[in-house]
Design a protein around this motif. Structure first.
Motif, short mmCIF file in Angstrom:
data_model
loop_
_atom_site.label_atom_id
_atom_site.label_comp_id
_atom_site.label_asym_id
_atom_site.label_seq_id
_atom_site.Cartn_x
_atom_site.Cartn_y
_atom_site.Cartn_z
N MET A 162 -89.54 8.78 40.23
CA MET A 162 -90.20 7.58 40.69
C MET A 162 -90.34 6.56 39.55
SD MET A 162 -93.01 6.93 43.24
CE MET A 162 -94.04 5.53 43.32
N ALA A 163 -90.68 7.02 38.37
CA ALA A 163 -90.84 6.12 37.23
C ALA A 163 -89.51 5.47 36.86
CB ALA A 163 -91.41 6.87 36.03
N GLN A 164 -88.41 6.21 37.02
CA GLN A 164 -87.10 5.66 36.70
C GLN A 164 -86.72 4.55 37.70
OE1 GLN A 164 -83.90 8.47 36.74
NE2 GLN A 164 -82.75 7.32 35.23
N GLY A 165 -87.04 4.73 38.97
CA GLY A 165 -86.79 3.71 39.98
C GLY A 165 -87.61 2.46 39.73
N PHE A 166 -88.85 2.63 39.29
CA PHE A 166 -89.70 1.48 38.96
C PHE A 166 -89.12 0.71 37.78
CE2 PHE A 166 -93.20 -0.34 36.45
CZ PHE A 166 -93.67 -1.25 37.39
N GLY A 167 -88.63 1.44 36.79
CA GLY A 167 -88.04 0.80 35.62
C GLY A 167 -86.81 -0.01 35.98
N ARG A 168 -85.99 0.52 36.86
CA ARG A 168 -84.79 -0.20 37.28
C ARG A 168 -85.15 -1.46 38.06
NH1 ARG A 168 -79.91 3.83 38.85
NH2 ARG A 168 -80.00 5.06 36.92
N ARG A 169 -86.15 -1.35 38.93
CA ARG A 169 -86.59 -2.53 39.68
C ARG A 169 -87.15 -3.60 38.73
NH1 ARG A 169 -90.45 -0.73 44.38
NH2 ARG A 169 -91.19 0.50 42.63
N TYR A 170 -87.89 -3.16 37.73
CA TYR A 170 -88.46 -4.08 36.75
C TYR A 170 -87.37 -4.80 35.97
CZ TYR A 170 -91.12 -5.83 32.80
OH TYR A 170 -91.66 -6.63 31.85
N ILE A 171 -86.37 -4.04 35.52
CA ILE A 171 -85.26 -4.62 34.76
C ILE A 171 -84.48 -5.59 35.64
CG2 ILE A 171 -83.06 -4.10 33.61
CD1 ILE A 171 -85.32 -3.26 31.89
N LYS A 172 -84.21 -5.20 36.89
CA LYS A 172 -83.48 -6.06 37.81
C LYS A 172 -84.23 -7.37 38.08
CE LYS A 172 -81.25 -6.08 42.31
NZ LYS A 172 -81.00 -5.36 43.54
N ALA A 173 -85.53 -7.27 38.29
CA ALA A 173 -86.34 -8.48 38.52
C ALA A 173 -86.38 -9.36 37.28
CB ALA A 173 -87.76 -8.08 38.92
N PHE A 174 -86.47 -8.75 36.11
CA PHE A 174 -86.48 -9.52 34.87
C PHE A 174 -85.16 -10.26 34.67
CE2 PHE A 174 -85.47 -9.87 30.36
CZ PHE A 174 -86.51 -10.67 29.94
N VAL A 175 -84.05 -9.57 34.85
CA VAL A 175 -82.73 -10.18 34.65
C VAL A 175 -82.50 -11.30 35.65
CG1 VAL A 175 -80.24 -9.73 34.78
CG2 VAL A 175 -81.73 -8.15 33.53
N SER A 176 -82.83 -11.08 36.92
CA SER A 176 -82.63 -12.13 37.91
C SER A 176 -83.53 -13.33 37.63
CB SER A 176 -82.84 -11.61 39.32
OG SER A 176 -84.19 -11.20 39.50
N GLY A 177 -84.76 -13.09 37.21
CA GLY A 177 -85.65 -14.19 36.83
C GLY A 177 -85.16 -14.93 35.61
N PHE A 178 -84.58 -14.20 34.67
CA PHE A 178 -84.04 -14.80 33.45
C PHE A 178 -82.90 -15.75 33.78
CE2 PHE A 178 -81.07 -14.72 29.87
CZ PHE A 178 -81.89 -15.13 28.85
N PHE A 179 -82.00 -15.31 34.67
CA PHE A 179 -80.84 -16.13 35.01
C PHE A 179 -81.21 -17.33 35.89
CE2 PHE A 179 -78.34 -12.30 33.86
CZ PHE A 179 -77.58 -12.92 32.86
N VAL A 180 -82.40 -17.35 36.43
CA VAL A 180 -82.88 -18.52 37.16
C VAL A 180 -83.66 -19.44 36.21
CG1 VAL A 180 -84.47 -19.31 38.97
CG2 VAL A 180 -82.93 -17.39 39.40
N ALA A 181 -84.50 -18.86 35.36
CA ALA A 181 -85.38 -19.64 34.50
C ALA A 181 -84.63 -20.39 33.40
CB ALA A 181 -86.44 -18.74 33.88
N VAL A 182 -83.62 -19.80 32.83
CA VAL A 182 -82.91 -20.43 31.71
C VAL A 182 -82.21 -21.72 32.14
CG1 VAL A 182 -81.02 -20.15 30.06
CG2 VAL A 182 -82.73 -18.36 30.31
#
Length: 83
Positions: free
Chosen positions: A1-21
């Motif tokens: 479960m912790a690994q799935g949360f980490g992947r979701r966090y990374i995915k959300a961060f990367v997608s937010g990064f590519f929108v914010a920049v």
């Protein structure tokens, strides 16, 4: 479960990064940018006598592009230059 949360966090961060920049770069290029005022050239309005620091100002590029500069406005001839 912790690994799935980490992947979701990374995915959300990367997608937010590519929108914010791109949004941030476009804003700083077209609308406004932040600049530092140092020295005695703008005293007493900016950097009052007795202060050792510098003032930070927001330079409005939108009004300059639309030729809406009025008497009394402070105009920066060199702005947003990266050292």
């Amino acid at each position: 479960m912790a690994q799935g949360f980490g992947r979701r966090y990374i995915k959300a961060f990367v997608s937010g990064f590519f929108v914010a920049v791109p949004v941030t770069v476009t804003f700083l290029d077209r609308v406004a940018c932040v600049a530092r005022v140092e020295g005695a050239s703008m005293q007493p309005s900016l950097n009052p006598v007795g202060t050792l620091g510098s003032d930070i100002v927001l330079l409005n590029r939108w009004n300059v592009r639309n030729f809406q500069v009025q008497r009394g406005d402070i105009v920066s001839l060199v702005s947003c230059v990266q050292n």
